[in-house]
Design an enzyme around this catalytic site. Structure first.
Site, PDB file in Angstrom:
ATOM      1  N   ASP A 175      -7.733  -2.750   3.413  1.00 24.78           N
ATOM      2  CA  ASP A 175      -6.349  -2.614   2.828  1.00 24.78           C
ATOM      3  C   ASP A 175      -5.228  -2.435   3.852  1.00 24.78           C
ATOM      4  OD1 ASP A 175      -5.210  -2.387   0.066  1.00 24.78           O
ATOM      5  OD2 ASP A 175      -4.290  -0.242   1.034  1.00 24.78           O
ATOM      6  N   GLU A 224      -6.649  -7.437   4.801  1.00 29.06           N
ATOM      7  CA  GLU A 224      -5.283  -7.760   3.888  1.00 29.06           C
ATOM      8  C   GLU A 224      -4.224  -7.932   4.879  1.00 29.06           C
ATOM      9  OE1 GLU A 224      -3.508  -4.987   1.927  1.00 29.06           O
ATOM     10  OE2 GLU A 224      -2.498  -6.051   0.294  1.00 29.06           O
TER      11      GLU A 224
HETATM   12  C1  NOJ Z   1      -2.361  -2.946  -1.149  1.00 33.13           C
HETATM   13  C2  NOJ Z   1      -3.078  -3.096  -2.284  1.00 33.13           C
HETATM   14  O1  NOJ Z   1      -3.593  -4.209  -2.609  1.00 33.13           O
HETATM   15  C3  NOJ Z   1      -2.313  -2.455  -3.390  1.00 33.13           C
HETATM   16  O2  NOJ Z   1      -2.647  -2.769  -4.754  1.00 33.13           O
HETATM   17  C4  NOJ Z   1      -2.140  -1.231  -3.159  1.00 33.13           C
HETATM   18  O3  NOJ Z   1      -1.058  -0.589  -4.120  1.00 33.13           O
HETATM   19  C5  NOJ Z   1      -1.321  -0.787  -1.743  1.00 33.13           C
HETATM   20  N1  NOJ Z   1      -2.351  -1.716  -0.838  1.00 33.13           N
HETATM   21  C6  NOJ Z   1      -1.814   0.417  -1.294  1.00 33.13           C
HETATM   22  O4  NOJ Z   1      -3.029   0.727  -1.156  1.00 33.13           O
END
Ligand code: NOJ
Length: 539
Positions: free
Chosen positions: A205, A268
């Site tokens: 993430d 990500e």
């Molecule tokens: C990216 C995640 O995909 C999202 O859903 C989340 O709110 C934020 N990061 C914080 O972790």
């Protein structure tokens, strides 16, 4: 040049399928999807011809950000099941030849994580420096001008210890200090815990946020701000893409590489292309698959899509493998962005480009954004910024998967209230109905994924753009060994008669988005219907 002999690892040739666990299948009648529910649907997953399942977080969490606020990295939230349920799911997937990828959230924890409870308990607690604490600014107020993605300042004042802590999402998601070696080591240990259990990798993430400016300098105003999303008001030069974060990713990759089998590290990486390519690592020692988000943000026209694909192909470092996505749990669904007919073309694009595709659950049915009444909105991003147009309510992309026409669409037992409402068209758009229809989106998806699996040209072949002269059409070939496939996609909703005779005389239609065309065609006079995509075998 790819020879098509199939020597590439699964994460290059296979398809990844993202499950948002709260919305897949409720097995115990609490209105929330869970791990036994996923296991119950394992035949469905196998029938999608996907290589791996990526689960959004299933760890203990107060759910202020629906699992992205982790309170324990090495356990399972009771709402999702138990560790034994997890082991059963993992064994079940492995037994069917599928891999399992977990979500790793290293940038922040829940404010209920024991590490943070200790850290906030006093200024001299040994874990104080595990998080990012700063004194108020000289005149009072937050230490600098940094902003939260979810609206408001990125700092919250703690009365007990008289300092602010950093959080770029909700105040309940304090950010870890990854410059502290013990913090990194603790996260690497959490990874080892799951790798020892047999998981096949992680999706990491917000990796671009892992390290912040050591001096906590103010960020400059963004002169190009559109005045809509508050977070866009600043240029994030001190919170995003700091060079030191790459050492953290290399450390994560080294842990994954320590394990036998082909385990994978996915990022990500929602960052501009020139930054994105750095996340492969100078020695290809960071992410195997840093997600490329450009297909989500692009204007949906053939010229722009072709440009972005070819720009990326051109700047990819040697040996780097693309990782494309059309959506995820944070983004409007593809069928709502471009319409259901164009969504078939988009899925054909995703599954025929060079690189690893990740498909978001429900897109195989052409699910649209759900309509969420105000009193049922759960997404903190929307709740914290009410009335701001341009802030997407992420619940709309997280509605339960409709399985059939029974009450609650087979997602949850009758009499249960699903945690989010079902999408409006679920009585027509569900797995059972689409399984009975040979031309449905689901039938198309299954045929396309099977085709991709069978043809090395699609799952590992080289990419080459094809000039069509028609503005609304994007065409390319994929080649492996002696096999050459041609993909022709209409983006304009128009019918064409194309002359692609320079490629070859004839070809055989392997698949059309409408599922109704087959047989040989003359490439000199190739008819392409409105909103149609074709996969052809050149011979
Ligand atoms: C990216 C995640 O995909 C999202 O859903 C989340 O709110 C934020 N990061 C914080 O972790």
């Amino acid at each position: 040049m790819t020879d098509g002999n199939g020597t590439l690892p699964w994460w290059q040739t296979g398809i990844i399928y993202q499950i948002y666990p709260l919305s897949f299948q409720d097995s115990d009648g609490d209105g929330l999807g869970d791990l036994p529910g996923i296991l119950r649907r394992i035949d469905y997953l196998a029938g999608l011809n996907v290589a791996a399942i990526w689960l959004s977080p299933v760890f203990p969490s107060p759910m202020r950000d629906f699992g992205y606020d982790v309170a324990d990295y090495t356990s399972i939230h009771p709402r999702f099941g138990t560790l034994s349920d997890f082991d059963r799911l993992l064994a079940g997937l492995h037994g069917r030849g599928m891999k399992l990828i977990l979500d790793l959230v290293p940038n922040h924890t829940s404010d209920q994580h024991p590490w943070f409870l200790e850290s906030r308990s006093s200024r001299d607690n040994p874990r104080r420096n595990w998080y990012l604490w700063r004194d108020p600014a000289p005149g009072g107020g937050p230490p600098n001008n940094w902003l939260s993605f979810f609206g408001g300042p990125a700092w919250t004042f703690d009365e007990t210890t008289g300092q602010y802590y950093l959080h770029q999402f909700t105040p309940e998601q304090p950010e870890l200090n990854l410059r502290h070696p013990a913090v990194l080591e603790a996260l690497l240990d959490a990874m080892r815990f799951w790798l020892d259990r047999g998981v096949d990798g992680f999706r990491v993430d917000v990796p671009w946020l892992l390290i912040k400016d050591a001096e906590f300098r103010d960020e400059p105003e963004n002169p190009a701000w559109d005045g809509i999303a508050p977070h866009g008001r600043l240029l994030h030069v001190h919170t995003a893409n700091q060079p030191e974060l790459h050492a953290i990713i290399r450390a994560m990759r080294a842990v994954v590489d320590d394990y036998p089998g082909e385990r994978v590290l996915i990022g990500e990486t929602n960052v501009p292309e020139e930054e994105l390519v750095k996340y492969y690592g100078a020695a290809r020692d960071e992410f195997h698959l840093p997600f490329n988000f450009r297909l989500i943000y692009a204007s949906w026209n053939a010229g722009e899509i072709q440009r972005l694909v070819e720009t990326y192909e051109a700047i990819l470092p040697q040996g780097a493998w693309p990782a494309w996505v059309l959506g995820n749990h944070d983004q409007p669904r593809i069928a709502s962005r471009i319409g259901p007919d164009a969504a078939r073309v988009a899925v054909m694009l995703l599954l025929t480009l060079r690189g690893t595709p990740t498909c978001y659950y429900g897109d195989e049915l052409g699910m649209k954004n759900g309509v969420i009444p105000r009193n049922r909105i759960r997404d903190p991003q929307a709740l914290n910024q009410p009335g701001i147009s341009g802030v997407f309510n992420r619940d709309a992309a997280r509605t339960p998967l409709p399985w059939d026409t029974s009450p609650n669409a087979g997602f949850a037992p009758e009499g249960t209230q699903p945690w989010l409402p079902l999408g409006q068209d679920w009585p027509m758009r569900n797995v059972a109905c689409q399984s009975d229809d040979p031309c449905s989106m689901l039938a198309f998806f299954r045929t396309l994924t099977a085709l991709r699996q069978r043809h090395p040209a699609l799952n590992q072949g080289d990419y080459k753009g094809v000039e069509t002269v028609a503005d609304g059409v994007f065409a390319y070939t994929r080649t492996a060994g002696a096999e050459r496939l041609l993909i022709v996609l209409d983006f304009a909703g128009c019918e064409y008669l194309l002359d692609l005779g320079a490629l070859a005389d004839g070809a055989e239609i392997l698949l059309s988005t409408g599922m109704r065309r087959a047989g040989r065609v003359e490439l000199r006079r190739l008819r392409l219907l409105a909103n149609e995509g074709l996969v052809l075998k050149i011979s």
